[in-house]
Design a protein around this motif. Sequence first.
Motif, PDB file in Angstrom:
ATOM      1  N   MET A 217       0.795  -1.325   0.154  1.00  0.00           N
ATOM      2  CA  MET A 217       0.566   0.179   0.090  1.00  0.00           C
ATOM      3  C   MET A 217       0.767   1.202   0.152  1.00  0.00           C
ATOM      4  SD  MET A 217      -3.141  -0.236  -0.276  1.00  0.00           S
ATOM      5  CE  MET A 217      -3.552  -1.551  -1.184  1.00  0.00           C
ATOM      6  N   PRO A 218       0.394   2.392  -0.428  1.00  0.00           N
ATOM      7  CA  PRO A 218       1.261   3.954  -0.713  1.00  0.00           C
ATOM      8  C   PRO A 218       1.413   4.190   0.551  1.00  0.00           C
ATOM      9  CG  PRO A 218      -1.236   3.879  -2.309  1.00  0.00           C
ATOM     10  CD  PRO A 218      -0.415   2.446  -1.966  1.00  0.00           C
ATOM     11  N   PHE A 219       2.367   4.376   1.189  1.00  0.00           N
ATOM     12  CA  PHE A 219       2.256   5.754   1.960  1.00  0.00           C
ATOM     13  C   PHE A 219       1.247   7.506   0.950  1.00  0.00           C
ATOM     14  CE2 PHE A 219       5.600   2.979   4.003  1.00  0.00           C
ATOM     15  CZ  PHE A 219       5.347   3.059   5.377  1.00  0.00           C
ATOM     16  N   PRO A 220       1.205   7.716   2.590  1.00  0.00           N
ATOM     17  CA  PRO A 220       0.163   9.423   1.894  1.00  0.00           C
ATOM     18  C   PRO A 220       1.667  10.012   0.446  1.00  0.00           C
ATOM     19  CG  PRO A 220       0.159   9.386   4.211  1.00  0.00           C
ATOM     20  CD  PRO A 220       1.200   7.967   4.085  1.00  0.00           C
ATOM     21  N   SER A 221       2.862  10.391   0.733  1.00  0.00           N
ATOM     22  CA  SER A 221       3.747  10.397   0.222  1.00  0.00           C
ATOM     23  C   SER A 221       3.494   9.797  -1.532  1.00  0.00           C
ATOM     24  CB  SER A 221       5.325  10.674  -0.164  1.00  0.00           C
ATOM     25  OG  SER A 221       5.311   9.303   0.551  1.00  0.00           O
ATOM     26  N   GLY A 222       2.952   8.643  -1.649  1.00  0.00           N
ATOM     27  CA  GLY A 222       2.417   8.058  -2.383  1.00  0.00           C
ATOM     28  C   GLY A 222       4.334   7.441  -3.341  1.00  0.00           C
ATOM     29  N   ASN A 223       5.427   7.697  -3.008  1.00  0.00           N
ATOM     30  CA  ASN A 223       7.033   7.522  -2.646  1.00  0.00           C
ATOM     31  C   ASN A 223       7.446   6.468  -2.473  1.00  0.00           C
ATOM     32  OD1 ASN A 223       7.195   9.443  -5.025  1.00  0.00           O
ATOM     33  ND2 ASN A 223       7.432  11.303  -3.030  1.00  0.00           N
ATOM     34  N   LEU A 224       6.344   5.676  -1.059  1.00  0.00           N
ATOM     35  CA  LEU A 224       7.630   4.786   0.119  1.00  0.00           C
ATOM     36  C   LEU A 224       6.300   3.893  -0.509  1.00  0.00           C
ATOM     37  CD1 LEU A 224       9.099   6.326   2.708  1.00  0.00           C
ATOM     38  CD2 LEU A 224      10.071   4.878   0.280  1.00  0.00           C
ATOM     39  N   PHE A 225       6.276   2.778   0.052  1.00  0.00           N
ATOM     40  CA  PHE A 225       5.167   1.549   0.135  1.00  0.00           C
ATOM     41  C   PHE A 225       5.312   0.427   1.004  1.00  0.00           C
ATOM     42  CE2 PHE A 225       5.569   2.920  -4.306  1.00  0.00           C
ATOM     43  CZ  PHE A 225       3.896   3.458  -4.660  1.00  0.00           C
ATOM     44  N   PHE A 226       4.466   0.323   1.918  1.00  0.00           N
ATOM     45  CA  PHE A 226       4.201  -0.547   2.907  1.00  0.00           C
ATOM     46  C   PHE A 226       3.562  -1.737   2.530  1.00  0.00           C
ATOM     47  CE2 PHE A 226       2.715  -2.450   6.634  1.00  0.00           C
ATOM     48  CZ  PHE A 226       3.456  -3.151   7.207  1.00  0.00           C
TER      49      PHE A 226
END
Length: 484
Positions: A217-226
């Motif tokens: 899933m994307p973190f809020p920034s859309g540049n990292l994912f969990f």
Amino acid sequence: MKQPILFIFALLITHFVFSQDLSQGYIANDLVQHPMQALSKPAYLGTVTNPSFPNTTITRISNATAGNFIVPMYNTIQAWNADESLMIVYGGGNHQLLNGQDYTFIRNLTDINPDDLEAVFWSFTDPDVLFYMDNNNDNLYSYNVQTQVNTAIVNLRTVSGCASGNGMSGGNDIQMMSWDSDVFSFRCGNTSAFYYRISTATLTQFNIANLNYTAPMPFPSGNLFFHNGNVYDTNGDFVRALNVNGTEHACLGKLSNGDDAYFAISFEQGPSGGCQGTLVAHNATTGNCFSVTPVSDYAYPKSGTHMSALAHNNTEGGWVAVSSLGFQQDGVQILDQELFIAKVNEFDADVYRVAHHRSDEDDIDYWGEPHVTISPSGTRLLFGSDWSGAEDGVSVDSYIANLHINSLSTISFKNTALSVYPNPVVNKLFLNTTKLLDFVMYDMLGKQINQGQISQNNPIDFSGCKQGVYFVKISDNQIFKIIK
């Protein structure tokens, strides 16, 4: 004397509209028991004061029949749209669209068909739009709730090459889009996972050997994912492992400094030690973590805990809402059957206990969990409850915990000599004087959207305004809350 009054008023309007500080009226890191007291279930659309936390009022916003439920979609799914004029709850097999301010029912969203009932994502910027992946054709849709038009963005099965025999899913426990509503993640069966960036129409595959039937899933920034305790970058490559000992209920959000964060309950210490508690914060950028509710103060992590970190319009940032059932479920011990909010910074946090949710899952199982959901401004908490006491286990309804600081509606600058009409308004708003007075008009988020002059012969034109709540400031420093 007029200038100081105007200056003070300007400070008040900025503060209350944006609702930056949610802690007013609450005690930071309070470790005193506030036992749950008997309280009659409010009537539909009725409001009561929470006796153990008198600065919080509770409003019942649904009317489920016996044995049934009307509840939040889930704590990681935003219930309100971008300007809080609309909201969605789930019950009776339908997503129900409500007025986001007075909570009246508008209609069932029978014209959307998401792959999961929880995978309905309001746009973070456009109050009329939500996104979902269709359960039948695997299209990613943008849906306009006003025009009721579905617009296909892309067919995710086609663009990913996912074989027809593989089921497609937009997530698992954590489901969300990036906070610019640009990045959507999904998996193809248990074989591959991808994210699609809408603005560039590009697809990226994650380099993950074991998906464990979970989509990153994307973190809020859309540049990292969990994914399963690990962080991945925009190339789909592994970046770092977070200090988590297995994944539990969680939500992605931001710390007060703007860094992407993973908020979760942790029943055991992390592999590197520490980071155990009812709420633990992990910085996705640095890997640093700490317990927001250390066991030394708040006891062993509470059962049935869920968190919501989607207060994306609050300019302070770092606000998280949490609901806990607890092991006793009697509302006596600290955090037992409680709602609390936390202001989470990079290395520390403050906790504010705000209400009892009066619910458990003994009679209605999963649907009896509160699944607290914070509003975009952070000023309201949506939760489900079967309302302990005489109503316990009869049905589950949706409720709103209204925090002490709840927008401009908590201030009254009205002068009995002036009034505006009609309110609610349809097209024209009049002032009961022939004298032309200057006005400035704001939406719920404090954005100025109109200005001019108003009188009984010179009304404000509301015909182009969407349904919702507005604030009109008259030249002599009076504020009127207007509902359309």
